[in-house]
Design a protein around this motif. Structure first.
Motif, PDB file in Angstrom:
ATOM      1  N   GLN A 132      -4.526 -10.032  -4.243  1.00 23.71           N
ATOM      2  CA  GLN A 132      -5.436  -9.467  -3.242  1.00 23.71           C
ATOM      3  C   GLN A 132      -4.955  -8.126  -2.717  1.00 23.71           C
ATOM      4  O   GLN A 132      -5.776  -7.290  -2.308  1.00 23.71           O
ATOM      5  N   HIS A 133      -3.646  -7.899  -2.740  1.00 19.39           N
ATOM      6  CA  HIS A 133      -3.096  -6.627  -2.279  1.00 19.39           C
ATOM      7  C   HIS A 133      -3.019  -5.584  -3.397  1.00 19.39           C
ATOM      8  O   HIS A 133      -2.472  -4.502  -3.186  1.00 19.39           O
ATOM      9  N   GLY A 134      -3.537  -5.917  -4.556  1.00 16.88           N
ATOM     10  CA  GLY A 134      -3.640  -4.936  -5.629  1.00 16.88           C
ATOM     11  C   GLY A 134      -2.421  -4.790  -6.502  1.00 16.88           C
ATOM     12  O   GLY A 134      -2.296  -3.787  -7.222  1.00 16.88           O
ATOM     13  N   CYS A 135      -1.519  -5.782  -6.469  1.00 20.08           N
ATOM     14  CA  CYS A 135      -0.356  -5.717  -7.357  1.00 20.08           C
ATOM     15  C   CYS A 135      -0.801  -5.931  -8.805  1.00 20.08           C
ATOM     16  O   CYS A 135      -1.841  -6.527  -9.074  1.00 20.08           O
ATOM     17  N   ASP A 136       0.015  -5.447  -9.725  1.00 14.54           N
ATOM     18  CA  ASP A 136      -0.305  -5.561 -11.148  1.00 14.54           C
ATOM     19  C   ASP A 136       0.331  -6.782 -11.794  1.00 14.54           C
ATOM     20  O   ASP A 136      -0.030  -7.146 -12.916  1.00 14.54           O
ATOM     21  N   LYS A 149       1.948   1.781  -3.589  1.00 11.78           N
ATOM     22  CA  LYS A 149       0.833   2.244  -4.408  1.00 11.78           C
ATOM     23  C   LYS A 149       0.504   3.707  -4.112  1.00 11.78           C
ATOM     24  O   LYS A 149       0.035   4.433  -4.995  1.00 11.78           O
ATOM     25  N   LYS A 187      -6.322 -10.541 -12.931  1.00  9.43           N
ATOM     26  CA  LYS A 187      -5.895  -9.351 -12.194  1.00  9.43           C
ATOM     27  C   LYS A 187      -4.394  -9.113 -12.292  1.00  9.43           C
ATOM     28  O   LYS A 187      -3.915  -8.032 -11.932  1.00  9.43           O
ATOM     29  N   SER A 202       0.832  -1.207   0.000  1.00  5.20           N
ATOM     30  CA  SER A 202       0.000   0.000   0.000  1.00  5.20           C
ATOM     31  C   SER A 202       0.865   1.255   0.000  1.00  5.20           C
ATOM     32  O   SER A 202       0.492   2.271  -0.600  1.00  5.20           O
TER      33      SER A 202
END
Length: 340
Positions: free
Chosen positions: A192-196, A169, A233, A166
């Motif tokens: 789940q942690h929003g990595c690309d 990001k 994702k 986070s």
């Protein structure tokens, strides 16, 4: 093992591929490797120039012998370059570095996550480090008695954890890719942690002995992501041990979006400079083309698991070709004959 299909029109083969929206000539990239000037006086700039000429992507390393500016100044107009980050314990220094590379147009950041401490690299430890340190290490006290890798890596933060995603990001607009995923559970956590993206990798086999290779972990990661409904994702890359066009095909068939190579390009650079790196790229393209024709595939996006048999992948059954480059990588220590 390959599972070829025959009687298909394979006259025209298309090797082009998109990675994070960038169209390149091959589904490969030059992965980050440290201290390029140990192999060539121009260092990583050689890799930059070859990658630009052949329209593939270079991942610029934190611990390069050349500065980010030198590498990017030698890139062609529109050439895509990624950046690999070893996370400094000083987050202010990290933020400044992120701002520098992002301001130069870098769109993708690869955060190395498989090196909270350095593995025991005995051959490296026996060769003492005498060259200038990379910029990232110049502010730290270097212990030059334990080899190059240990000398220049003391700044790396062992406290790096999932909570830090986070922070990244919030401090950069670059896409975040975690480099060094080694199990399906962590692949899911990355999504789940929003990595690309993730790189399935064991750091070239130089961190922890008897870790599985990237090609062994890859199917587990793909299966875990699919089961969690998260495969779309992430971009999934793989590196480690890729030496032939056939290896690239196998990784793509098992779910990788693209493949990173390090040592082959270093060998080409150290031996023949830019021409050597370009020749390596040409060889890989020729071999990948041949493999696709033999397997009955004409487009990168059509390479799938139906073209390989991987049910014995983790059992290490089979006879692999002799890899002389690997077998000579670690020399036996000289022993003194007993006089007893």
């Amino acid at each position: 093992m390959f599972k070829p299909r025959v009687m298909r029109n394979v006259k025209v083969i298309d090797l082009t591929h998109r990675m994070f929206g960038k169209l390149v000539n091959l589904p490969i990239y030059i992965t980050a490797t440290a201290l390029g000037k140990l192999g060539h006086p121009e260092g990583e700039v050689v890799l930059t120039k070859a990658a630009g000429t052949k329209n593939i992507i270079q991942m610029m390393p934190t611990l390069a012998s050349c500065s980010v500016a030198e590498m990017m100044d030698n890139a062609l107009p529109g050439q895509e370059q990624w950046f690999q980050l070893y996370v400094n314990q000083d987050r202010v220094a990290v933020k400044k570095l992120l701002e520098k590379v992002e301001s130069r147009g870098v769109r993708v950041l690869f955060v190395t996550v498989d090196a909270p401490s350095l593995g025991k690299r005995e051959k490296d430890m026996r060769v003492k480090f005498v060259d200038d340190a990379p910029d990232e290490s110049k502010h730290t006290e270097l212990n030059r008695t334990q080899g190059a890798a240990r000398a220049i890596s003391t700044f790396i933060d062992p406290s790096l954890c999932w909570d830090d995603v986070s922070w990244f990001k919030a401090n950069t607009k670059m896409k975040i890719v975690l480099k060094g995923i080694q199990c399906g559970e962590d692949a899911v956590l990355a999504a789940q942690h929003g990595c690309d993206g993730i790189v399935v990798s064991n750091h070239g086999g130089r961190q922890l002995d008897t870790c599985r290779s990237g090609i062994e972990v890859l199917p587990e990661c793909i299966a875990a992501l699919k089961e969690a409904g998260l495969r779309d994702k992430l971009q999934v890359f793989m590196d480690g041990g890729v030496r032939r066009g056939g290896d690239i095909f196998k990784a793509l068939a098992l779910g990788a979006d693209a493949v990173g190579l390090g040592r082959p390009f270093l060998y080409g650079m150290a031996s023949y400079g830019q021409q050597g790196v370009e020749k390596v790229i040409d060889i890989l393209a020729e071999e990948l083309t041949m493999t696709m024709r033999m397997c009955g595939v004409t487009n990168i996006k059509d390479i799938g698991p139906e073209y390989v048999l991987a049910n014995n992948l983790n059992s290490h059954i089979g006879v692999a070709p002799k890899g002389y480059g690997f077998s000579n990588a670690y020399e036996r220590m000289e022993t003194i004959d007993s006089k007893l």
